[in-house]
Motif scaffolding. Structure first.
Motif, PDB file in Angstrom:
ATOM      1  N   ILE A  74       0.818  -1.216   0.000  1.00 27.57           N
ATOM      2  CA  ILE A  74       0.000   0.000   0.000  1.00 27.57           C
ATOM      3  C   ILE A  74       0.852   1.266   0.000  1.00 27.57           C
ATOM      4  O   ILE A  74       0.737   2.093  -0.886  1.00 27.57           O
ATOM      5  N   LYS A  75       1.709   1.448   0.992  1.00 22.88           N
ATOM      6  CA  LYS A  75       2.535   2.656   1.050  1.00 22.88           C
ATOM      7  C   LYS A  75       4.017   2.341   0.933  1.00 22.88           C
ATOM      8  O   LYS A  75       4.842   3.236   1.023  1.00 22.88           O
ATOM      9  N   LYS A  76       4.356   1.083   0.772  1.00 21.95           N
ATOM     10  CA  LYS A  76       5.748   0.658   0.697  1.00 21.95           C
ATOM     11  C   LYS A  76       5.922  -0.293  -0.463  1.00 21.95           C
ATOM     12  O   LYS A  76       5.001  -0.515  -1.236  1.00 21.95           O
ATOM     13  N   LYS A  77       7.111  -0.865  -0.555  1.00 28.16           N
ATOM     14  CA  LYS A  77       7.381  -1.856  -1.589  1.00 28.16           C
ATOM     15  C   LYS A  77       8.257  -2.940  -0.971  1.00 28.16           C
ATOM     16  O   LYS A  77       9.039  -2.672  -0.069  1.00 28.16           O
ATOM     17  N   ALA A  78       8.104  -4.152  -1.447  1.00 28.59           N
ATOM     18  CA  ALA A  78       8.913  -5.277  -0.972  1.00 28.59           C
ATOM     19  C   ALA A  78       9.817  -5.735  -2.110  1.00 28.59           C
ATOM     20  O   ALA A  78       9.407  -5.788  -3.264  1.00 28.59           O
TER      21      ALA A  78
END
Length: 129
Positions: A74-78
């Motif tokens: 949602i607000k980050k990335k993996a």
């Protein structure tokens, strides 16, 4: 006296040109490529991914490897990072890392327990600082 005044102006223009070139280079909007040096610290011990375990939970470590996969959150990335000893997912605010890119990342070790039908399917991951 006149020769000294000319040298001073040449030095001024040389400094101005260097500042202009540096400013133009800093304003480019090309994506990041190469090693992510934002978190790079000289003398920092990089931990092989294979040696990271649940007992390292809540400790800060550095890893180095290649970005293999990405997953939007949602607000980050993996990003899945591979260092030839193993693979680990890293959760981060960075959104500009590309597959195949070499990176050095600093993060806290986390463990998410996923009990399912009496078995544990939890996974260790890093949350970048």
């Amino acid at each position: 006296m006149k020769q000294q005044k000319i040298s001073t102006w040449r030095l001024f223009y040389l400094g101005l040109c260097c500042s202009l070139v540096t400013g133009l280079y800093a304003c480019n909007n090309k994506p990041n490529s190469g090693i992510n040096l934002e978190n790079f610290k000289i003398g920092v011990k990089v931990i092989p991914i294979q040696k990271i375990s649940k007992k390292n939970q809540d400790t800060t470590i550095y890893i180095q490897g290649t970005v293999e996969k990405t997953a939007p959150l949602i607000k980050k990335k993996a990003y899945q990072i591979n260092d030839s000893t193993g693979k680990i997912w890293v959760i981060t605010n960075q959104r500009n890392l590309g597959i195949g890119e070499q990176v050095i990342l600093k993060g806290n070790v986390r463990y998410k327990s996923i009990p399912l039908d009496g078995q544990e399917y939890g996974e260790i991951y890093l949350e970048e600082k």
